[in-house]
Design a protein around this motif. Structure first.
Motif, PDB file in Angstrom:
ATOM      1  N   GLY A 968       0.800  -1.213   0.000  1.00 35.68           N
ATOM      2  CA  GLY A 968       0.000   0.000   0.000  1.00 35.68           C
ATOM      3  C   GLY A 968       0.840   1.272   0.000  1.00 35.68           C
ATOM      4  N   PHE A 969       0.155   2.433  -0.148  1.00 33.33           N
ATOM      5  CA  PHE A 969       0.816   3.743  -0.213  1.00 33.33           C
ATOM      6  C   PHE A 969       0.465   4.564   1.025  1.00 33.33           C
ATOM      7  N   THR A 970       1.271   5.548   1.284  1.00 31.00           N
ATOM      8  CA  THR A 970       0.985   6.447   2.405  1.00 31.00           C
ATOM      9  C   THR A 970       1.599   7.816   2.141  1.00 31.00           C
ATOM     10  N   THR A 971       0.961   8.847   2.705  1.00 29.47           N
ATOM     11  CA  THR A 971       1.543  10.196   2.731  1.00 29.47           C
ATOM     12  C   THR A 971       1.798  10.631   4.166  1.00 29.47           C
ATOM     13  N   ASP A 972       1.490   9.744   5.110  1.00 26.19           N
ATOM     14  CA  ASP A 972       1.672  10.035   6.527  1.00 26.19           C
ATOM     15  C   ASP A 972       3.161   9.951   6.873  1.00 26.19           C
ATOM     16  N   PRO A 973       3.794  11.012   7.278  1.00 26.11           N
ATOM     17  CA  PRO A 973       5.237  10.984   7.572  1.00 26.11           C
ATOM     18  C   PRO A 973       5.583  10.115   8.782  1.00 26.11           C
ATOM     19  N   THR A 974       4.587   9.776   9.613  1.00 24.64           N
ATOM     20  CA  THR A 974       4.869   8.941  10.787  1.00 24.64           C
ATOM     21  C   THR A 974       4.856   7.449  10.459  1.00 24.64           C
ATOM     22  N   VAL A 975       4.402   7.098   9.250  1.00 28.42           N
ATOM     23  CA  VAL A 975       4.353   5.696   8.833  1.00 28.42           C
ATOM     24  C   VAL A 975       5.655   5.348   8.124  1.00 28.42           C
ATOM     25  N   LYS A 976       6.269   4.247   8.515  1.00 30.51           N
ATOM     26  CA  LYS A 976       7.522   3.839   7.895  1.00 30.51           C
ATOM     27  C   LYS A 976       7.283   3.539   6.426  1.00 30.51           C
ATOM     28  N   PRO A 995       0.949  13.465  -5.090  1.00 26.64           N
ATOM     29  CA  PRO A 995       2.282  13.277  -5.714  1.00 26.64           C
ATOM     30  C   PRO A 995       3.388  12.986  -4.698  1.00 26.64           C
ATOM     31  N   THR A 996       3.121  13.241  -3.409  1.00 20.67           N
ATOM     32  CA  THR A 996       4.143  12.950  -2.389  1.00 20.67           C
ATOM     33  C   THR A 996       4.002  11.537  -1.826  1.00 20.67           C
ATOM     34  N   VAL A 997       3.158  10.741  -2.425  1.00 21.84           N
ATOM     35  CA  VAL A 997       2.888   9.407  -1.881  1.00 21.84           C
ATOM     36  C   VAL A 997       4.147   8.543  -1.896  1.00 21.84           C
ATOM     37  N   ARG A 998       4.272   7.690  -0.892  1.00 22.43           N
ATOM     38  CA  ARG A 998       5.378   6.745  -0.782  1.00 22.43           C
ATOM     39  C   ARG A 998       4.819   5.335  -0.569  1.00 22.43           C
ATOM     40  N   VAL A 999       5.683   4.357  -0.748  1.00 22.17           N
ATOM     41  CA  VAL A 999       5.288   2.967  -0.536  1.00 22.17           C
ATOM     42  C   VAL A 999       5.541   2.607   0.924  1.00 22.17           C
ATOM     43  N   LYS A1000       4.551   1.987   1.547  1.00 24.22           N
ATOM     44  CA  LYS A1000       4.759   1.510   2.912  1.00 24.22           C
ATOM     45  C   LYS A1000       5.920   0.526   2.930  1.00 24.22           C
ATOM     46  N   ALA A1001       6.732   0.584   3.970  1.00 20.83           N
ATOM     47  CA  ALA A1001       7.976  -0.182   4.015  1.00 20.83           C
ATOM     48  C   ALA A1001       7.729  -1.690   3.928  1.00 20.83           C
ATOM     49  N   PRO A1002       8.551  -2.400   3.169  1.00 21.42           N
ATOM     50  CA  PRO A1002       8.448  -3.864   3.127  1.00 21.42           C
ATOM     51  C   PRO A1002       8.604  -4.445   4.531  1.00 21.42           C
ATOM     52  N   PHE A1003       7.893  -5.542   4.787  1.00 22.77           N
ATOM     53  CA  PHE A1003       7.952  -6.178   6.107  1.00 22.77           C
ATOM     54  C   PHE A1003       8.145  -7.683   5.921  1.00 22.77           C
ATOM     55  N   PRO A1004       8.743  -8.357   6.883  1.00 22.51           N
ATOM     56  CA  PRO A1004       8.994  -9.796   6.743  1.00 22.51           C
ATOM     57  C   PRO A1004       7.714 -10.619   6.897  1.00 22.51           C
ATOM     58  N   ASN A1005       7.564 -11.610   6.050  1.00 20.13           N
ATOM     59  CA  ASN A1005       6.466 -12.563   6.168  1.00 20.13           C
ATOM     60  C   ASN A1005       6.847 -13.756   7.047  1.00 20.13           C
ATOM     61  N   SER A1006       8.144 -13.980   7.216  1.00 21.00           N
ATOM     62  CA  SER A1006       8.622 -15.124   7.987  1.00 21.00           C
ATOM     63  C   SER A1006       9.658 -14.655   8.990  1.00 21.00           C
ATOM     64  N   PHE A1007       9.790 -15.456  10.047  1.00 22.07           N
ATOM     65  CA  PHE A1007      10.756 -15.148  11.086  1.00 22.07           C
ATOM     66  C   PHE A1007      11.486 -16.435  11.479  1.00 22.07           C
ATOM     67  N   TYR A1008      12.759 -16.285  11.829  1.00 21.60           N
ATOM     68  CA  TYR A1008      13.495 -17.451  12.291  1.00 21.60           C
ATOM     69  C   TYR A1008      12.887 -17.977  13.584  1.00 21.60           C
ATOM     70  N   ALA A1009      12.972 -19.290  13.752  1.00 16.66           N
ATOM     71  CA  ALA A1009      12.321 -19.954  14.877  1.00 16.66           C
ATOM     72  C   ALA A1009      12.872 -19.462  16.212  1.00 16.66           C
ATOM     73  N   PRO A1010      12.038 -19.390  17.236  1.00 22.88           N
ATOM     74  CA  PRO A1010      12.458 -18.853  18.533  1.00 22.88           C
ATOM     75  C   PRO A1010      13.353 -19.829  19.299  1.00 22.88           C
ATOM     76  N   ARG A1011      13.898 -19.329  20.403  1.00 24.72           N
ATOM     77  CA  ARG A1011      14.663 -20.221  21.285  1.00 24.72           C
ATOM     78  C   ARG A1011      13.732 -21.308  21.823  1.00 24.72           C
ATOM     79  N   ARG A1012      14.234 -22.533  21.855  1.00 27.49           N
ATOM     80  CA  ARG A1012      13.429 -23.647  22.348  1.00 27.49           C
ATOM     81  C   ARG A1012      14.343 -24.723  22.921  1.00 27.49           C
ATOM     82  N   TYR A1013      13.829 -25.414  23.900  1.00 30.30           N
ATOM     83  CA  TYR A1013      14.567 -26.452  24.609  1.00 30.30           C
ATOM     84  C   TYR A1013      13.961 -27.808  24.273  1.00 30.30           C
ATOM     85  N   GLN A1014      14.812 -28.775  24.150  1.00 29.46           N
ATOM     86  CA  GLN A1014      14.363 -30.132  23.843  1.00 29.46           C
ATOM     87  C   GLN A1014      15.120 -31.086  24.758  1.00 29.46           C
ATOM     88  N   ILE A1015      14.400 -31.950  25.460  1.00 27.32           N
ATOM     89  CA  ILE A1015      15.050 -32.866  26.388  1.00 27.32           C
ATOM     90  C   ILE A1015      14.824 -34.294  25.927  1.00 27.32           C
TER      91      ILE A1015
END
Length: 1021
Positions: A968-976, A995-1015
């Motif tokens: 999406g697009f934005t003209t709000d200066p507070t939006v990344k 005409p001052t419109v910008r593209v909302k910043a790309p964001f990750p769809n995936s994240f590396y797996a969290p810390r987890r313990y296995q016994i």
């Protein structure tokens, strides 16, 4: 005794009558001297607890000996000759590698017998192959998950990824890797991914070849080839009972989309037993494996959801037989069955809409080797891979699909007719709102007190549309894969001052896929209420132009009379290889030659311009890559300049075998197309229209198979008795990539002057006219399609009695204009993407001249990997794995720059800026293992283990959302936000856009797996 002889005879007869494949073995070779002079006639005996009978050979006139086809494990070598002092050496045999053991004998009585251990090393004085391996000790001590794919993280110089199916890039696409499990090729037929995840508890050793391949063992991997060997029985009865646990409370707070994945309780139970059936002749090994995944207390806006469950039962059995010292026979069979129910629900999905799956994995192998004499041996192997599977809805509808006009849809019972997408009101459309409101009241979810549902505003406490109720989409969603193959080989050594190790081999295998899909009731139901394009019957239907109030979409195979889509891929290869040794030089001269045939479905031979006519269900030969097209030379030279350290150079060509066009371009692929059924206000069927899929593609004349050429130089040095190092540089170039594309793409899609402005298939209209159907897309070599990979890697390894260290640093650059790893939406690339028929080349904006040249998805400019294991004196061990790598390249995508050429609304794979012009943050990870053994009475041992994955809890994001229409697009200066790409001009934007419109910043769809313990707890004996 009579019974055992009959058993051996019947087993040998069965071997002689099967198709033929290379043993899961390694070798020991070396030279025996006395006072620096070669010593012929020395008897060399190799003994191991995994080899039922010892193997014996004699040194030749040059003092050299070879012990091929040894089961991987620890061996004791005895060197004896009348008048000479007997010597003993210990050596570890590694899978697919040769361990060098050189020995000097002294005159009898001069000194006592001594024992020396031959250490594994990065220095190979006879081969240019870049191999790396893991011993059983390392596998047990390192922090490795149960799934086979997790072993890939340990490969030096190969990018780290947490993709589930797509392999890591290793100088080529992740779909160019080859995965062998216990010698069986488990690479997904046609698609080249790892869709099955065998467990690791039975693995004894692992071997990886990622470059410099010889013409031995039919290595066609454009990336790397990984293999494993299973544990074997011994002369001593032994076994283990184990239990591992990963509770959802052992997982750190999670970021992003992986939260559902780890909100589970997981446990794994294992039992194994091995020992002798006939001591010193026949050993057995067997195991049982049962993982269970549960997820309870699921809930969303529709309330409580069913309990998720995934359960597997797997049995494995293996026999190892040495009827004589010169024969080795292995046979094994693995049978796994997995049942999954109530898989992941979206935030707006009703509790009855879930679905599950039932899959099986059956791996069979039968192999033998015969040491004919000290100079020659032969191998034979047969493998069978079966991976049948189907998905099904948790609840099945009783509704029967009929395409007869006038058929009545029970609109008073819509939630039992299939899967219903609850409508939402259209602002200002009073008639539509009045029609859909009763369905919203009946099937909608109650808006949460926050007034927000999955990012959309709603009225708190009121019924809301936009959710999904009813049942799962499919009553049956079958997709089954099969592979049968075999190979044979013969090796012969001749000469003394100049020696030749000659190898010849033949391989044949057939891949197959069966695809069938039936709807659950009417499958997908929508309520357009006669509004807009979706609510109007299209041209060509009996109701053309009339309003449609209800629309059902279901697969064509539901209506019967339509066969399963069957695809096949047949491959044959022959290989000739000669390793020539002259003094301190070794030369490898080899060639691998292959032929691949693709078989589709839906055509029969005919005497016309096409040579075919449409014939649903009929198997036909789609295309053949001939022997002359797939000649793969393998050349190398190694100089051991001081009889210990080396420099080398090599050239290798690879033609990766995986190709999905057997299904993707098949004429019968349109049999799984979607049928749309249109109903009036009362629910009466008024029209039906098949939604044709992209199928029936013709092949460009003279098309060439995709090819990867590799050049390499390197050096290896033995820095000490236990410390070795190697440094090498590689260059790979991929070319002749093929894809489906518009036949007139080079004419109508703004191709540059360097591209021939002509049709790929000049007489396509005549061909399709003769057949009576087909697509305007064709399979062609895309002009100038290429990839390039440059790599420089330094590896260091220390192998001590207690400590093993391995570290590597790799600088690499992977770029080009053909990114098989990024051919769909960024969060969907981790899957079975069609090879030869992806989004690449599909219409305007997706051609190679549309800003595709740049850094590719698999580029990781800097990569550091390290692993270590240490044995403590108190029966404990520790293991660690760490990685740091550069981020993932990506680019913004938009259809807007290509609007003059297409009316499509899809941004996917339409680059709005240079490929790879952006990069995600770098990533680091640290995994740890500690294992403690408690010796009990007799041979009993209690083992407790703790694994910690992602110690630092670094949940960095990747797979960035790149589609501007989604951002999406934005003209709000507070939006990344980020500036518009230069390719998008103000004229491309919707009218009235600031005409001052910008593209909302790309964001990750995936994240590396969290810390987890296995016994884990294990009782061993």
């Amino acid at each position: 005794m009579r019974l055992s002889r009959r058993f051996v005879f019947l087993l040998l007869v069965s071997l002689c009558c099967t198709s033929l494949f290379a043993q899961q073995t390694g070798a020991i070779a070396g030279r025996v001297t006395s006072d620096n002079a070669p010593l012929p006639g020395v008897t060399v005996e190799a003994r191991s607890n995994v080899l039922p009978q010892p193997r014996v050979t004699i040194t030749d006139s040059n003092g050299q000996f070879s012990l091929p086809q040894l089961i991987p494990g620890s061996y004791t070598l005895t060197f004896s000759l009348a008048g000479m002092q007997t010597a003993t050496r210990k050596a570890d045999v590694l899978l697919s590698q040769t361990t060098t053991v050189n020995t000097a004998l002294t005159v009898q009585g001069v000194s006592e017998s001594i024992t020396v251990t031959a250490e594994a090393t990065l220095v190979d004085r006879t081969s240019t192959e870049i191999q790396s391996g893991l011993t059983q000790r390392e596998i047990q001590s390192l922090p490795v998950q149960q799934n086979y794919g997790d072993l890939q993280k340990l490969i030096p110089g190969v990018m780290y990824t947490q993709d589930t199916f797509r392999g890591p890039s290793a100088g080529a696409s992740g779909q160019d890797n080859v995965y062998l499990f216990d010698g069986v090729n488990i690479t997904m037929p046609l698609f080249g991914i790892l869709n099955t995840q065998p467990n690791t508890h039975d693995i004894a050793q692992v071997n990886v070849i990622k470059g410099g391949a010889t013409a031995v063992d039919f290595d066609r991997a454009g990336g790397f080839m990984i293999d494993s060997v299973s544990k074997s029985g011994t002369n001593k009865l032994s076994g283990e009972v184990g239990y591992q646990l990963l509770n959802h409370n052992f997982v750190a707070s999670q970021v992003g989309t992986q939260s559902l994945t780890y909100a589970q309780d997981r446990n794994w139970g294992t039992v194994n037993l091995g020992g002798p059936i006939m001591p010193d002749r026949l050993f057995f090994y067997g195991s049982y494996y049962r993982p269970v995944y549960d997820r309870s207390n699921q809930a969303n806006v529709y309330g409580s959801l069913p309990k998720y469950s995934l359960k597997t039962n797997e049995e494995f059995g293996k026999l190892t037989l040495t009827p004589t010292q010169n024969w080795l026979i292995n046979g094994s069979y693995r049978n796994s069955h997995t049942l999954e129910t109530s898989s992941q629900f979206s935030a707006l999905q009703g509790p009855t809409t879930g679905s599950g799956s039932e899959t099986s994995l059956k791996l069979g192998t039968l192999e033998t080797s015969w040491i004919i004499n000290p100079k020659s041996y032969a191998t034979v192997k047969f493998t069978d891979f079966r991976n049948p599977g189907f998905g099904t809805s948790d609840f099945l509808s009783s509704a029967q699909v009929s395409t007869a006009l006038g058929t009545q849809l029970d609109i008073s019972n819509l939630a039992n007719m299939g899967r219903l997408i609850v409508p939402t009101p259209l602002p200002g459309n009073t008639a539509q709102n009045a029609f859909v409101q009763p369905f919203i009241n009946q099937f909608g979810f109650v808006c949460p007190p926050s007034g927000n549902a999955n990012g959309s505003a709603c009225t708190a406490g009121q019924p809301t549309g936009g959710g999904t109720v009813g049942f799962g989409l499919f009553a049956r969603d079958d997709d089954s894969f099969f592979r049968r193959g075999g190979q044979l080989g013969y090796n012969y050594t001749l000469g003394s001052r100049i020696s030749h190790d000659l190898h010849v081999g033949y391989q044949r295998y057939n891949d197959g896929e069966d695809r069938f899909q039936t709807s659950n009731g009417w499958s997908s139901l929508t309520i357009p209420a006669g509004v807009g394009t979706a609510g109007t019957c299209p041209k060509g239907t009996a109701c053309a132009g009339q309003p449609a109030f209800f629309v059902a979409s279901f697969p064509q195979q539901t209506t019967g009379g339509v066969p399963a889509i069957h695809s096949e891929f047949h491959s044959q290869s022959i290989e000739l290889n000669d390793t020539i040794r002259v003094g301190n030089w070794s030369y490898n001269v080899g060639v691998l030659d292959s032929t691949d045939v693709l078989f589709g479905q839906g055509l029969a031979k005919a005497d016309n311009v096409a040579g075919f006519v449409a014939s649903p269900g009929t198997k036909y030969k789609m295309h053949e890559f001939t022997w002359s097209q797939e000649i793969q030379p393998r050349l190398g030279a190694t100089w051991s300049y001081n009889s210990r350290d080396t420099v080398w150079t090599s050239f290798a060509r690879y033609y990766p075998a995986a190709n999905s066009d057997a299904r993707a371009a098949s004429w019968d692929r349109n049999l799984v197309r979607t049928i749309n059924a249109y109903f009036d206000q009362s629910g009466k069927l008024i029209g039906v229209q098949p939604n044709a899929s992209s199928s029936g593609k013709w092949w460009q004349d003279g098309i060439k198979p995709p090819r990867i050429d590799e050049y390499m130089v390197g050096t290896a040095k033995q820095l000490g008795p236990r410390w070795s190092s190697r440094l090498y540089a590689r260059a790979r170039k991929g070319s002749h990539y093929l894809e489906d594309t518009n036949n007139d793409a080079r004419i109508s899609l703004d191709a540059p002057a360097s591209v021939p402005h002509e049709l790929y298939v000049p007489n396509l209209d005549q061909i399709l006219g003769a057949i009576g159907s087909g697509s305007s897309y064709v399979i062609a070599n895309l002009d100038g399609a290429f990839t390039r990979y440059y790599e420089a890697t330094l590896e260091q390894e220390w192998r001590g009695d207690k400590l093993i260290l391995n570290g590597s640093y790799t600088w690499s650059h992977y770029y080009g204009n053909f990114d098989q790893d990024n051919s769909t939406a960024s969060n969907l690339n981790d899957g079975a993407i069609f090879i030869g028929s992806s989004n690449i080349g599909d219409g305007a904006g997706r051609q190679l001249w549309n800003m595709k040249y740049g850094n590719l998805r698999g580029d990781r400019r800097n990569l550091v990997k390290a692993r270590a294991t240490y044995l403590f004196p108190w029966h404990g061990s520790a293991g660690a794995f760490g990685v740091w790598q550069s981020g993932q390249p990506y680019q913004l995508e938009s259809v807007l720059p290509y609007r003059p050429l297409t009316g499509s609304s899809s941004d996917t794979n339409r680059y709005a800026e240079t490929a790879g012009s952006r990069i995600s943050p770098s990533y680091y990870d640290l995994d740890l293992n500690y294992t403690q053994n408690f010796p009990l009475r007799g041979t009993l041992n209690l083992q407790l283990a703790l694994d910690i994955f992602n110690v630092t809890n670094n949940q960095a994001g990747y797979n960035y959302e790149t589609r501007i229409g989604t951002l999406g697009f934005t003209t709000d200066p507070t939006v990344k936000s980020v500036p518009l790409p230069a390719s998008i001009s103000p004229a491309d934007l919707p009218k009235g856009t600031d005409p001052t419109v910008r593209v909302k910043a790309p964001f990750p769809n995936s994240f590396y797996a969290p810390r987890r313990y296995q016994i884990a707890a294990r009782v061993q004996f």
